[in-house]
Design a protein around this motif. Sequence first.
Motif, short mmCIF file in Angstrom:
data_model
loop_
_atom_site.label_atom_id
_atom_site.label_comp_id
_atom_site.label_asym_id
_atom_site.label_seq_id
_atom_site.Cartn_x
_atom_site.Cartn_y
_atom_site.Cartn_z
N LYS A 19 35.51 18.50 33.29
CA LYS A 19 36.53 17.93 33.95
C LYS A 19 36.30 17.96 35.74
O LYS A 19 37.13 17.38 36.21
N THR A 21 34.97 16.97 39.26
CA THR A 21 34.57 15.73 39.80
C THR A 21 33.66 16.20 41.09
O THR A 21 32.98 15.44 41.50
N LYS A 36 35.83 5.89 33.77
CA LYS A 36 36.50 7.04 33.67
C LYS A 36 37.39 7.29 34.86
O LYS A 36 38.25 8.21 34.90
N LYS A 37 37.00 6.48 36.16
CA LYS A 37 37.86 6.66 37.42
C LYS A 37 38.88 5.95 37.27
O LYS A 37 39.87 6.14 38.18
N ILE A 38 39.13 5.03 36.39
CA ILE A 38 40.43 4.27 36.36
C ILE A 38 41.60 4.74 36.01
O ILE A 38 41.46 5.71 34.92
N GLN A 39 42.32 4.85 36.58
CA GLN A 39 43.74 5.82 36.40
C GLN A 39 44.59 4.91 35.72
O GLN A 39 44.59 3.52 35.83
N PHE A 40 45.28 5.45 34.92
CA PHE A 40 46.73 4.78 34.10
C PHE A 40 47.58 4.02 35.02
O PHE A 40 47.86 2.93 34.84
N SER A 41 47.78 4.45 36.26
CA SER A 41 48.71 3.78 37.30
C SER A 41 48.01 2.48 37.57
O SER A 41 48.85 1.42 37.95
N THR A 42 46.74 2.53 37.87
CA THR A 42 46.03 1.45 38.38
C THR A 42 46.27 0.27 37.15
O THR A 42 46.53 -0.93 37.52
#
Length: 162
Positions: A19, A21, A36-42
């Motif tokens: 985990k 970074t 994997k860097k894409i966040q849910f909020s995006t």
Amino acid sequence: MKMSDLQLCTHCQSEVPKKATVCAYCRRDLNHKWYKKIQFSTVVTFLPFVLFVGYLKGWFEPEFSNYQDDFKTTQVNMLKIPDVQGNRLIFKIENTSDVKWENLSYELVSTKDNNIVEVEAGNQRAWVIQPQSASYLMVDSLNDVNGASWQLNIKNLEVPLF
Ligand SMILES: [Zn+2]
């Protein structure tokens, strides 16, 4: 820590938590996959935009190619055009689908004794046909061959945007 919770730093090959970074040893960014860097909020922020663009571009609309069998075309009339070489043809088009269509693209094929004597492509932007109904289409043919017959092929129809 279990082996499965560890990864090797791509820079110094040290074992660091999966985990992490940043590497605890060399302090460099760990090479994670881009997705994997894409966040849910995006995703939540851009989803309505993507759906709106998709709506405008017709990604969710019915494609005419899937509804071709729901159309029947018959010639109902043929008139000589005064002072012009050619004929004015009226076709009745029946729509047995549950979809309203517009912006007709067609191909008019004229044959005599199994020979094609004229092919004319056309488009009628304002032409509309309601679900489970019929509409008429008027097409002028320049061909004046005696005993010729015409066939109208619908090449494309679109679903109104609004
Ligand atoms: Zn490192």
